[in-house]
Scaffold this motif. Structure first.
Motif, PDB file in Angstrom:
ATOM      1  N   SER A   1      76.841   0.501 -16.500  1.00  0.00           N
ATOM      2  CA  SER A   1      78.307   0.389 -16.434  1.00  0.00           C
ATOM      3  C   SER A   1      78.790   0.466 -14.994  1.00  0.00           C
ATOM      4  CB  SER A   1      78.926   1.513 -17.264  1.00  0.00           C
ATOM      5  OG  SER A   1      79.603   2.423 -16.455  1.00  0.00           O
ATOM      6  N   PRO A   2      79.729  -0.415 -14.608  1.00  0.00           N
ATOM      7  CA  PRO A   2      80.307  -0.289 -13.260  1.00  0.00           C
ATOM      8  C   PRO A   2      81.131   0.996 -13.210  1.00  0.00           C
ATOM      9  CG  PRO A   2      81.524  -1.922 -14.547  1.00  0.00           C
ATOM     10  CD  PRO A   2      80.393  -1.458 -15.412  1.00  0.00           C
ATOM     11  N   ARG A   3      81.109   1.652 -12.058  1.00  0.00           N
ATOM     12  CA  ARG A   3      81.873   2.887 -11.921  1.00  0.00           C
ATOM     13  C   ARG A   3      82.923   2.750 -10.834  1.00  0.00           C
ATOM     14  NH1 ARG A   3      78.693   6.526  -9.688  1.00  0.00           N
ATOM     15  NH2 ARG A   3      76.692   5.789 -10.487  1.00  0.00           N
ATOM     16  N   ARG A   4      84.087   3.367 -11.062  1.00  0.00           N
ATOM     17  CA  ARG A   4      85.084   3.434  -9.987  1.00  0.00           C
ATOM     18  C   ARG A   4      84.612   4.468  -8.969  1.00  0.00           C
ATOM     19  NH1 ARG A   4      90.658   4.983 -12.855  1.00  0.00           N
ATOM     20  NH2 ARG A   4      91.619   4.130 -10.973  1.00  0.00           N
ATOM     21  N   PRO A   5      84.866   4.238  -7.677  1.00  0.00           N
ATOM     22  CA  PRO A   5      84.606   5.332  -6.716  1.00  0.00           C
ATOM     23  C   PRO A   5      85.403   6.563  -7.164  1.00  0.00           C
ATOM     24  CG  PRO A   5      85.225   3.303  -5.580  1.00  0.00           C
ATOM     25  CD  PRO A   5      85.466   3.066  -7.036  1.00  0.00           C
ATOM     26  N   ILE A   6      84.785   7.722  -7.117  1.00  0.00           N
ATOM     27  CA  ILE A   6      85.418   8.900  -7.725  1.00  0.00           C
ATOM     28  C   ILE A   6      86.713   9.270  -7.001  1.00  0.00           C
ATOM     29  CG2 ILE A   6      84.169  10.704  -6.439  1.00  0.00           C
ATOM     30  CD1 ILE A   6      84.923  10.690 -10.246  1.00  0.00           C
ATOM     31  N   GLY A   7      86.803   8.953  -5.713  1.00  0.00           N
ATOM     32  CA  GLY A   7      88.042   9.214  -4.986  1.00  0.00           C
ATOM     33  C   GLY A   7      89.204   8.428  -5.580  1.00  0.00           C
ATOM     34  N   GLU A   8      88.915   7.213  -6.032  1.00  0.00           N
ATOM     35  CA  GLU A   8      89.946   6.394  -6.665  1.00  0.00           C
ATOM     36  C   GLU A   8      90.385   7.024  -7.993  1.00  0.00           C
ATOM     37  OE1 GLU A   8      88.840   2.158  -6.874  1.00  0.00           O
ATOM     38  OE2 GLU A   8      89.778   2.168  -8.871  1.00  0.00           O
ATOM     39  N   VAL A   9      89.416   7.556  -8.747  1.00  0.00           N
ATOM     40  CA  VAL A   9      89.748   8.241 -10.006  1.00  0.00           C
ATOM     41  C   VAL A   9      90.637   9.448  -9.711  1.00  0.00           C
ATOM     42  CG1 VAL A   9      88.807   9.434 -12.022  1.00  0.00           C
ATOM     43  CG2 VAL A   9      87.585   7.459 -11.066  1.00  0.00           C
ATOM     44  N   ALA A  10      90.283  10.175  -8.675  1.00  0.00           N
ATOM     45  CA  ALA A  10      91.063  11.365  -8.307  1.00  0.00           C
ATOM     46  C   ALA A  10      92.493  10.986  -7.934  1.00  0.00           C
ATOM     47  CB  ALA A  10      90.378  12.093  -7.142  1.00  0.00           C
TER      48      ALA A  10
ATOM     49  N   HIS B   1      87.303  17.273  -3.048  1.00  0.00           N
ATOM     50  CA  HIS B   1      86.327  16.646  -2.165  1.00  0.00           C
ATOM     51  C   HIS B   1      85.224  16.006  -2.974  1.00  0.00           C
ATOM     52  CE1 HIS B   1      84.533  20.842  -1.435  1.00  0.00           C
ATOM     53  NE2 HIS B   1      83.589  20.194  -2.068  1.00  0.00           N
ATOM     54  N   THR B   2      84.805  14.861  -2.510  1.00  0.00           N
ATOM     55  CA  THR B   2      83.839  14.070  -3.267  1.00  0.00           C
ATOM     56  C   THR B   2      82.422  14.560  -2.991  1.00  0.00           C
ATOM     57  OG1 THR B   2      83.716  12.457  -1.491  1.00  0.00           O
ATOM     58  CG2 THR B   2      85.314  12.015  -3.227  1.00  0.00           C
ATOM     59  N   LEU B   3      81.585  14.446  -4.008  1.00  0.00           N
ATOM     60  CA  LEU B   3      80.163  14.763  -3.907  1.00  0.00           C
ATOM     61  C   LEU B   3      79.434  13.486  -4.274  1.00  0.00           C
ATOM     62  CD1 LEU B   3      80.414  18.111  -5.906  1.00  0.00           C
ATOM     63  CD2 LEU B   3      80.410  17.863  -3.436  1.00  0.00           C
ATOM     64  N   GLY B   4      79.083  12.688  -3.277  1.00  0.00           N
ATOM     65  CA  GLY B   4      78.615  11.339  -3.566  1.00  0.00           C
ATOM     66  C   GLY B   4      79.784  10.523  -4.103  1.00  0.00           C
ATOM     67  N   ASP B   5      79.483   9.439  -4.796  1.00  0.00           N
ATOM     68  CA  ASP B   5      80.573   8.582  -5.275  1.00  0.00           C
ATOM     69  C   ASP B   5      80.873   8.771  -6.754  1.00  0.00           C
ATOM     70  OD1 ASP B   5      78.403   7.431  -6.408  1.00  0.00           O
ATOM     71  OD2 ASP B   5      78.734   5.414  -5.613  1.00  0.00           O
ATOM     72  N   ALA B   6      80.172   9.728  -7.399  1.00  0.00           N
ATOM     73  CA  ALA B   6      80.316   9.874  -8.851  1.00  0.00           C
ATOM     74  C   ALA B   6      80.946  11.196  -9.274  1.00  0.00           C
ATOM     75  CB  ALA B   6      78.947   9.733  -9.518  1.00  0.00           C
ATOM     76  N   LYS B   7      81.045  12.135  -8.350  1.00  0.00           N
ATOM     77  CA  LYS B   7      81.560  13.458  -8.701  1.00  0.00           C
ATOM     78  C   LYS B   7      82.503  13.944  -7.606  1.00  0.00           C
ATOM     79  CE  LYS B   7      77.321  14.927  -8.547  1.00  0.00           C
ATOM     80  NZ  LYS B   7      76.073  15.702  -8.531  1.00  0.00           N
ATOM     81  N   ALA B   8      83.473  14.744  -8.010  1.00  0.00           N
ATOM     82  CA  ALA B   8      84.333  15.404  -7.022  1.00  0.00           C
ATOM     83  C   ALA B   8      84.627  16.806  -7.514  1.00  0.00           C
ATOM     84  CB  ALA B   8      85.625  14.629  -6.823  1.00  0.00           C
ATOM     85  N   LYS B   9      84.862  17.713  -6.581  1.00  0.00           N
ATOM     86  CA  LYS B   9      85.287  19.059  -6.924  1.00  0.00           C
ATOM     87  C   LYS B   9      86.785  19.149  -6.660  1.00  0.00           C
ATOM     88  CE  LYS B   9      82.013  22.203  -8.032  1.00  0.00           C
ATOM     89  NZ  LYS B   9      82.134  23.088  -9.224  1.00  0.00           N
TER      90      LYS B   9
END
Lengths: 568, 568
Positions: A11-20, A31-39
């Motif tokens: 599945s294509p994923r949105r950059p997590i910063g964009e989701v945030a 803050h992002t942890l790689g492109d798939a997770k953020a805290k």
């Protein structure tokens, strides 16, 4: 159909910063942890404090069966469908334990086309929160044993002279704090520690799985960092020789435990397969603890999204009840709607249909098993919350049975009853469910609690068992009666109750299927969880450390030559 | 002077992505975790494979004393100074264990104005690698006990029928794999597990601290993911009833263990106080393991930077020896220069000066203690590596003594001997050291190993003890002799030796200060580390699980109202 991990990986994923950003977080608030997770950073909380809250949808189920009802798939599918309808939605879920991942279950990221991605991140370490809970928990255990060791070795007076600390006079017979690990490890259920020269005093001890740690419940129930620090300080670790409590604060370890959990208090942002935001945070058991994800994640989601989907563990007698009576009391966030997940198979299982016949059409069995669904419907409505029933459809399901069930559920009081095909079709498979939920939300909920803890523990237990389960009442063992007196003496007699019972029956007895009546719930033990802020009532043996089975999940897991994890 | 954590917090930091780019990583070759940490992706390795390597500088020390010699401060200070001189430099360090952080030591991020920042990240979870090692390690332990449980409970034949797996016939008397935790937890040193109904078979067991896990050594010694997967497969967990080895591969758990360590194999990028890149990776003990950070981090650093600084644990008889004879053999990366750290206090301590007099000027004691430094100088030069001696200066140090020591070290064969004030002055305090190292690097090293493992374990032990320590020789206990035969039968008789002995003396006996002679090293046990690829020889009792002391570090640690961790 592709496997879960193949679907997740393709599945294509949105950059997590964009989701945030789409959720409404500013760049200073995560803050992002790689492109798939953020805290998510806690500095977001003051900004949101006075914003209105979105609608809160709690997904629950009938009493679970060995077939799996698909509560997480439905929660994620509903979120995906609301997102596809351009609603501003966020789903709040618990972090899966690695124990079941390597044991049997294989993961808890949803499944099929209703998943949180990447699933191998969610199912393994994620951002280390569970490790932090294990570590902080075991620091307290090591500190307690070390203090006992030094005070015993030197004697109280000499200990004070050498250390400059006041002796705690820990009673070695009344150590309350186990150790934890995030594995299914049967051999650690009951152990003897402190053997050998200069390692003592020797005493019996145990390990639980980390989801069973009171600290995990503390993480889930804390409203902010200061609240968590105070709750950790109140954790009851042991009694001293005079019978007085010894807390983490008294041992001087509460600050360090909080430091270890400093990052764990920040919810982790991920996304569903179609890019809707998902907050993963905490993962307390739904038997000895309250079985819901965190208040902080809910708070962030409710203030930023118009619709927030979450789920409680097990059936409505467990996770939903505790959501209402424990979590809502701590958070103030009341549910606006419930989704009750059911399958044809599960209802037939409640009519005692055997495994070999479970997929065959059998309207009589379905009608008999329906009683369990009707009970859960009534149970949720008792809290003043409208209910949409979601039938999680399997390929072999009979259309006639589905149609009968839909009508019967509505007749029994559901706002609506719809078929969900989120597993096979993702958002499109849950559109009808999303629309039914949006309609149900138009009638405002009239939420109220089941019981008032201020009336005291016995009254809470009476109301919970009689009104909450339909029992004749409850009984306390001699041990539980003694514990009740101690809890009252400690001034904790007005905490809510957290019932630890089998999830397989409305009653305390797994063998009582359907809608049992006239039973008495035998409370063997009462355990004060002073940090979490509830009293756990143990009705029967509750296993806090699973074991690995004959064909454990780990056998199938590996890493391929490209570094991809396979077999989850 | 400010405290370490104050200095760390007040220092401006470069965004970690900028540090990564300055080191020469492309944006596809790292991902950031917040703005202070990044994980280096393994896809960088093929790109770098044919690039020339930078110069490799190994920081070591004389035999450690209770005063702390400042090896990490010197490593970081040297890096800061080279960076300030506009050299392309990177420092590779081990990740600190949380056990000592909450025990006594308070942290291992350097100190004063020579630190890796943010220090509270480095000293606590960092990116979870140590947790991953603990978890993968304990998964193997749980899997082993579960297999023993099911085969015992059912009998071999019925086990095979029900599970479809071939029985392993594990010998419950020969379980080799402990459990681990990243805490100082004395009570877990010796335990009894599998007590209670259906949890057995009961047997004695133990926990070690995670730094002592063979998996930690595997992580440090793996050249890539495939190599790590194979090493994990070779881990020796137990023997069967016929005396044949049972490996992680045979138990079917090696793939899942690798999956748990999938992210841990990626080095973590941080920075020094002045923004030089730092790779933190792995943290094996320097007694039962080889005590150096990872080969993968070294490889990345050496191919991207012109100068790479790293450190080995304890004195040159331990960490440096193992660096040369174990790590260089696995990596191929030979040292170009060594820095030997010493303090006036430490040399006086080797002359048996008591604590109350340790800060007083005493040239006679210094001259007597100098023998230890001279021995380490000669020891390093035996490997064909030039040595710069760094005197880590303390405020009370006497100028006359410093001058004498500088001259004496050069006379004894040091390329140079300089005073380092990195703790108090950061990069500026280590400029002289950096210049001395640059000068020493102009003479090419003539590196050679101390011994040839192909000559067999006994010959390796003879050369290591006689040439490496100046001993008369070694002796094997009856147990060690038996183990030697087993190791040979398993085809592992040509692995390098990893000596587990006291670090406080060149010999095996902590009480023998200075330069002992004529002693015989008694080997009590030989332990095959088939995954790490060395045989550990235990000379005396080596504690693999520390305990918390009377005034443990955790007492002082807390989180303030702004969420800052204090007291580290």
């Amino acid at each position: 159909m592709l496997s879960d991990i193949e679907i997740s990986r393709q599945s294509p994923r949105r950059p997590i910063g964009e989701v945030a950003q789409s959720l409404g977080l500013t760049s200073q608030e995560y803050h992002t942890l790689g492109d798939a997770k953020a805290k998510v950073q806690l500095n977001v909380l003051p900004r949101l404090a006075n914003k209105p809250s979105g609608k809160f949808i709690v997904v629950t189920a009938i009493n679970p069966t060995p077939y799996g009802e698909g509560k997480t798939v439905t929660s994620i599918g509903l979120t995906q469908a609301l997102h596809a309808l351009n609603k501003k939605v966020c789903v709040c879920l618990r972090q899966p334990s690695m124990g079941p991942v390597f044991g049997v279950k294989g993961g808890a990221a949803g499944g099929g086309y209703a998943q949180v991605v990447p699933m191998e991140e969610l199912n393994l370490h994620l951002t280390g929160d569970i490790h932090a809970v294990s570590s902080a928990h075991n620091l307290a255990a090591a500190a307690l044993d070390a203090r006992l060791h030094h005070e015993t070795r030197l004697g109280a007076e000499e200990f004070q002279r050498q250390s400059g600390l006041s002796p705690l006079h820990i009673d070695p017979e009344r150590l309350l704090w186990p150790r934890v690990t995030d594995h299914n490890d049967r051999a650690l259920r009951q152990i003897e520690v402190g053997l050998g020269r200069n390692n003592g005093p020797q005493h019996s001890a145990s390990f639980a799985i980390t989801a069973a740690s009171e600290l995990m419940a503390v993480l889930a129930l804390s409203c902010d960092l200061k609240d968590m620090r105070q709750r950790i300080g109140r954790l009851l670790l042991a009694y001293d020789k005079s019978g007085a409590p010894i807390t983490a604060e008294m041992l001087g370890v509460a600050g360090a435990m909080t430091a270890v959990m400093r990052q764990a208090i920040e919810p982790t942002l991920m996304q569903t397969l179609n890019g809707a935001p998902c907050l993963i945070h905490a993962g307390p058991f739904a038997n000895i603890a309250h079985g819901n994800s965190s208040i902080i994640a809910d708070e962030v989601a409710l203030k930023l999204a118009d619709y927030v989907v979450t789920e409680g563990g097990f059936g409505s007698d467990m996770g939903f009840e505790k959501f209402c009576n424990i979590k809502v009391r701590a958070s103030g966030h009341q549910p606006d709607c419930a989704v009750l997940v059911v399958t044809l198979k599960a209802l037939k299982s409640h009519a005692e249909v055997h495994q070999q016949d479970i997929n065959a059409a059998d309207l009589t069995a379905l009608q008999q098993g329906f009683a369990n669904l009707a009970w859960h419907l009534a149970n949720i409505r008792r809290y003043g919350v409208p209910v949409v029933v979601a039938i999680n459809r399997f390929p072999q399901d009979c259309e006639q049975e589905l149609a009968w069930l839909q009508q019967a559920a509505i007749t029994a009081g559901a706002s609506d009853c719809v078929v969900s095909e989120a597993f096979a079709k993702g958002a499109a498979g849950a559109t009808a469910l999303a629309e039914a939920v949006l309609t149900a939300l138009q009638q405002p909920a009239q939420f109220h609690y089941l019981y008032d803890p201020d009336a005291g523990l016995e009254q809470s237990l009476a109301t919970l068992t009689e009104l909450g389960y339909g029992a004749a009442g409850f009984s306390l063992s001699a041990k539980a009666q003694q514990q009740l007196q101690e809890i009252k003496q400690l001034g904790a007699g007005s905490l809510p109750v957290c019932m630890a019972k089998t999830p397989m029956s409305i009653s305390h007895d797994a063998k009582l299927k359907g809608v049992p009546r006239g039973f008495t719930v035998p409370i063997n033990e009462l355990k004060l969880n002073a940090g979490a802020g509830f009293v756990t009532a143990l009705a029967g043996n509750v296993m806090t450390m699973p074991g690995l089975g004959l064909n454990p999940g780990y056998l199938h897991i590996d890493v391929d030559d490209d570094g991809n994890i396979c077999g989850l």
